[in-house]
Design an enzyme around this catalytic site. Sequence first.
Site, PDB file in Angstrom:
ATOM      1  CE1 TYR A  86      -3.212  -2.715   5.709  1.00 29.16           C
ATOM      2  CE2 TYR A  86      -3.248  -0.366   5.199  1.00 29.16           C
ATOM      3  CZ  TYR A  86      -3.251  -1.687   4.785  1.00 29.16           C
ATOM      4  OH  TYR A  86      -3.278  -1.988   3.446  1.00 29.16           O
TER       5      TYR A  86
ATOM      6  CB  THR B  87      -0.901  -0.009   1.265  1.00 25.41           C
ATOM      7  OG1 THR B  87      -1.442   1.288   1.463  1.00 25.41           O
ATOM      8  CG2 THR B  87      -0.104  -0.339   2.528  1.00 25.41           C
ATOM      9  CG  ASP B  88      -1.165   4.974  -0.924  1.00 25.23           C
ATOM     10  OD1 ASP B  88      -1.702   4.317  -0.008  1.00 25.23           O
ATOM     11  OD2 ASP B  88      -1.776   5.863  -1.560  1.00 25.23           O
ATOM     12  CD  GLU B  89      -3.405   3.309   4.212  1.00 23.78           C
ATOM     13  OE1 GLU B  89      -3.348   3.340   5.446  1.00 23.78           O
ATOM     14  OE2 GLU B  89      -4.450   3.047   3.584  1.00 23.78           O
TER      15      GLU B  89
ATOM     16  CE  LYS C  27       0.150  -4.642   2.916  1.00 23.79           C
ATOM     17  NZ  LYS C  27      -0.241  -5.974   2.385  1.00 23.79           N
TER      18      LYS C  27
HETATM   19  P1  NAD Z   1      -9.587  -7.414   2.291  1.00 26.83           P
HETATM   20  O1  NAD Z   1      -9.546  -7.131   3.761  1.00 26.83           O
HETATM   21  O2  NAD Z   1     -10.822  -7.148   1.532  1.00 26.83           O
HETATM   22  O3  NAD Z   1      -9.227  -8.955   2.039  1.00 26.83           O
HETATM   23  C1  NAD Z   1      -8.200  -9.611   2.719  1.00 26.83           C
HETATM   24  C2  NAD Z   1      -8.329 -11.107   2.457  1.00 26.83           C
HETATM   25  O4  NAD Z   1      -7.252 -11.778   3.134  1.00 26.83           O
HETATM   26  C3  NAD Z   1      -9.642 -11.710   2.993  1.00 26.83           C
HETATM   27  O5  NAD Z   1     -10.207 -12.579   2.032  1.00 26.83           O
HETATM   28  C4  NAD Z   1      -9.191 -12.478   4.242  1.00 26.83           C
HETATM   29  O6  NAD Z   1     -10.020 -13.598   4.524  1.00 26.83           O
HETATM   30  C5  NAD Z   1      -7.789 -12.890   3.853  1.00 26.83           C
HETATM   31  N1  NAD Z   1      -6.931 -13.124   5.013  1.00 26.83           N
HETATM   32  C6  NAD Z   1      -6.757 -12.309   6.080  1.00 26.83           C
HETATM   33  N2  NAD Z   1      -5.905 -12.881   6.960  1.00 26.83           N
HETATM   34  C7  NAD Z   1      -5.515 -14.067   6.427  1.00 26.83           C
HETATM   35  C8  NAD Z   1      -4.639 -15.107   6.847  1.00 26.83           C
HETATM   36  N3  NAD Z   1      -4.004 -15.031   8.018  1.00 26.83           N
HETATM   37  N4  NAD Z   1      -4.464 -16.172   6.046  1.00 26.83           N
HETATM   38  C9  NAD Z   1      -5.121 -16.263   4.857  1.00 26.83           C
HETATM   39  N5  NAD Z   1      -5.982 -15.316   4.416  1.00 26.83           N
HETATM   40  C10 NAD Z   1      -6.171 -14.238   5.190  1.00 26.83           C
HETATM   41  O7  NAD Z   1      -8.345  -6.634   1.694  1.00 26.83           O
HETATM   42  P2  NAD Z   1      -8.187  -5.873   0.298  1.00 26.83           P
HETATM   43  O8  NAD Z   1      -8.702  -4.497   0.446  1.00 26.83           O
HETATM   44  O9  NAD Z   1      -8.672  -6.739  -0.777  1.00 26.83           O
HETATM   45  O10 NAD Z   1      -6.586  -5.769   0.242  1.00 26.83           O
HETATM   46  C11 NAD Z   1      -5.820  -6.821  -0.333  1.00 26.83           C
HETATM   47  C12 NAD Z   1      -4.346  -6.453  -0.256  1.00 26.83           C
HETATM   48  O11 NAD Z   1      -4.118  -5.234  -0.953  1.00 26.83           O
HETATM   49  C13 NAD Z   1      -3.848  -6.230   1.166  1.00 26.83           C
HETATM   50  O12 NAD Z   1      -2.546  -6.763   1.249  1.00 26.83           O
HETATM   51  C14 NAD Z   1      -3.835  -4.713   1.312  1.00 26.83           C
HETATM   52  O13 NAD Z   1      -2.833  -4.308   2.235  1.00 26.83           O
HETATM   53  C15 NAD Z   1      -3.493  -4.299  -0.098  1.00 26.83           C
HETATM   54  N6  NAD Z   1      -3.992  -2.958  -0.505  1.00 26.83           N
HETATM   55  C16 NAD Z   1      -5.306  -2.634  -0.360  1.00 26.83           C
HETATM   56  C17 NAD Z   1      -5.760  -1.391  -0.791  1.00 26.83           C
HETATM   57  C18 NAD Z   1      -7.216  -1.000  -0.689  1.00 26.83           C
HETATM   58  O14 NAD Z   1      -7.561   0.134  -1.013  1.00 26.83           O
HETATM   59  N7  NAD Z   1      -8.117  -1.890  -0.301  1.00 26.83           N
HETATM   60  C19 NAD Z   1      -4.859  -0.491  -1.367  1.00 26.83           C
HETATM   61  C20 NAD Z   1      -3.517  -0.859  -1.504  1.00 26.83           C
HETATM   62  C21 NAD Z   1      -3.097  -2.101  -1.074  1.00 26.83           C
HETATM   63  P1  TYD Z   2     -10.754   3.925   4.444  1.00 31.39           P
HETATM   64  O1  TYD Z   2     -11.752   3.544   3.395  1.00 31.39           O
HETATM   65  O2  TYD Z   2     -10.812   3.288   5.782  1.00 31.39           O
HETATM   66  O3  TYD Z   2      -9.291   3.742   3.784  1.00 31.39           O
HETATM   67  P2  TYD Z   2      -7.834   4.222   4.337  1.00 31.39           P
HETATM   68  O4  TYD Z   2      -7.941   4.562   5.763  1.00 31.39           O
HETATM   69  O5  TYD Z   2      -7.004   2.993   4.104  1.00 31.39           O
HETATM   70  O6  TYD Z   2      -7.438   5.375   3.465  1.00 31.39           O
HETATM   71  O7  TYD Z   2     -10.844   5.483   4.662  1.00 31.39           O
HETATM   72  C1  TYD Z   2     -10.702   6.395   3.580  1.00 31.39           C
HETATM   73  C2  TYD Z   2     -10.730   7.798   4.174  1.00 31.39           C
HETATM   74  O8  TYD Z   2     -12.041   8.048   4.689  1.00 31.39           O
HETATM   75  C3  TYD Z   2      -9.779   7.983   5.331  1.00 31.39           C
HETATM   76  O9  TYD Z   2      -9.259   9.308   5.282  1.00 31.39           O
HETATM   77  C4  TYD Z   2     -10.653   7.818   6.560  1.00 31.39           C
HETATM   78  C5  TYD Z   2     -12.003   8.340   6.093  1.00 31.39           C
HETATM   79  N1  TYD Z   2     -13.192   7.704   6.685  1.00 31.39           N
HETATM   80  C6  TYD Z   2     -14.220   8.496   7.196  1.00 31.39           C
HETATM   81  O10 TYD Z   2     -14.147   9.745   7.185  1.00 31.39           O
HETATM   82  N2  TYD Z   2     -15.319   7.874   7.702  1.00 31.39           N
HETATM   83  C7  TYD Z   2     -15.438   6.514   7.754  1.00 31.39           C
HETATM   84  O11 TYD Z   2     -16.470   6.000   8.263  1.00 31.39           O
HETATM   85  C8  TYD Z   2     -14.376   5.720   7.227  1.00 31.39           C
HETATM   86  C9  TYD Z   2     -14.459   4.218   7.264  1.00 31.39           C
HETATM   87  C10 TYD Z   2     -13.268   6.364   6.696  1.00 31.39           C
END
Ligand code: NAD
Ligand code: TYD
Length: 352
Positions: A157, A132-134, A161
Site C-alpha cells: 500500500y 499518506t504519512d505511510e 502511494k
Molecule cells: P476508502 O478506501 O474509504 O475509499 C476509497 C474510495 O476510492 C472508494 O470510494 C472507492 O470506491 C474508490 N476507488 C477505489 N478504486 C477506484 C478506482 N480505480 N477508480 C475510482 N474510484 C476508486 O479510502 P479513504 O480512507 O477514504 O482514503 C482516501 C484517500 O486518502 C486515499 O488516497 C488514501 O491513501 C488517503 N489517506 C487515507 C488515510 C486514512 O486514514 N484513511 C490517511 C491518509 C491518507
Molecule cells: P489500520 O486501521 O488498518 O490503519 P493503518 O494500517 O493504515 O495504520 O490499522 C491501524 C493500526 O491498528 C495498525 O497498527 C494495525 C492495527 N490493527 C490491529 O491491531 N488489528 C486490526 O484488526 C486492524 C485492522 C489493525
Amino acid sequence: MEKSILITGGAGFIGSHVVRRFVKKYPDYRIVNLDKLTYAGNLGNLRDIEHMPAYVFVRGDIMDGDLVERLFEQYRFDGVIHLAAESHVDRSISNPLEFIQTNIIGTFILLNAAKKAWAGQEDGKLFYHISTDEVYGSLGDTGLFTEQSPYDPRSPYSASKAGSDHLVRAFFHTYGLPVVITNCSNNYGPNQFPEKLIPLCINNIKHSKPLPVYGKGENVRDWLYVEDHAAAIDVVFHRGKAGETYNIGGNNEWKNIDLVRRLCTIMDRELGRAEGSSEKLITFVKDRAGHDLRYAIDASKIRDELGWTPSVHFDEGFAGTVGWYLQNGQWLQEVTSGDYQKYYESQYLRKT
Ligand code: NAD
Ligand code: TYD
C-alpha cells in the site's frame, strides 16, 4: 459556476466528508464525484447531499482514460482533488496488484488527462493529490515525519502511494503541471469501512466478538478526526502553493492497545455493560507482516504557512465517533452485510 472540480473517490470514507464539505460550503462550485464504487465506496455516505444541484456523481474507474478525458472535456475542470485509492494495508499484503493498478496507474491516467486538458492554460488550475504519512516508513520511539523525511515505504500500500507521489512531482517538474500533495496521518470518524481498526472494534464489541490486536499492540498511530482532514484539504486546495507538499497530522499519538482499551471503556458505558466486560474481548493475534512500528507527523508547515490546525479534541471526536456508529446501526449493518452495494442500483440505475 465559479469553479469546476473533479473529486475522485468521493464515495469513500474521507472523500465523502470532502464532497459534503465542498458541496455545502461552495454552492457555486460544480463538484463531480468520480468513484468506481469498489467494496469501499458507499453512496449511502452521501445520501444527504446527492440532490444538491451542483453535485454530479459518475460511476467509473480512474483507470479508464477515455472516460477521464471525456469528463475533462465535458466539465472543464479547474481542479482535481484525487482521493480514489485502494487504502487498506492488510488487503495490499494479500492482493497487491490492485494497489499498483489503481494507486499508481490510475493516478498516472488522471495526471495525463489534466496535463492534456490544461496544456498552455495552467494558470489557476490545481491537481491536488491526497497521500499518506505511510510513505515515510516507520519511526522508532522518537522523532516526527517532516516534509523532508526520506521516502521509505514498507508495505505494498505505502509503496503504491509513494509511487503515485513521485509521479505527481514528476509531472510538476517535467511538464509544469500545477500540483500539490498532502501526506496525512490515520483518520477516524463516521463512515469508515469496518475493516480499519476503530470501526472494526466498535462493530465487534457491539456483537461481543473478539478484538484482534496485532502483535503486542505496541504500534503507534497519530489519529486525526476526519472532518479536520477535510478542513485541511479545503485550506490546501484554496491556498496551497503549487509544487509544495504539506504534512497533516493530529499531534495525537496512541499505542494501539491503549486506543482499544479506551474504546472498550467508552463502549461499556454507552452500551450499559459492566465495567471491564469489553476488554475481555481483546485477543492478541499474529502480527501484520512488515508492521510499521510508529507514525507521527510534524504538521508545523501547514500550521505556519496556511494557518491550519486540528480543531476537534480527541476526547470529543472519539466519543462522538463511537456515538455515530451506535446511532447508525443500519449503516454498519448494511456495510457488513454487503447491502449497501444495492443502493447504487436502486437510486442511480433506475434513473438512467
Ligand atoms: P476508502 O478506501 O474509504 O475509499 C476509497 C474510495 O476510492 C472508494 O470510494 C472507492 O470506491 C474508490 N476507488 C477505489 N478504486 C477506484 C478506482 N480505480 N477508480 C475510482 N474510484 C476508486 O479510502 P479513504 O480512507 O477514504 O482514503 C482516501 C484517500 O486518502 C486515499 O488516497 C488514501 O491513501 C488517503 N489517506 C487515507 C488515510 C486514512 O486514514 N484513511 C490517511 C491518509 C491518507
Ligand atoms: P489500520 O486501521 O488498518 O490503519 P493503518 O494500517 O493504515 O495504520 O490499522 C491501524 C493500526 O491498528 C495498525 O497498527 C494495525 C492495527 N490493527 C490491529 O491491531 N488489528 C486490526 O484488526 C486492524 C485492522 C489493525
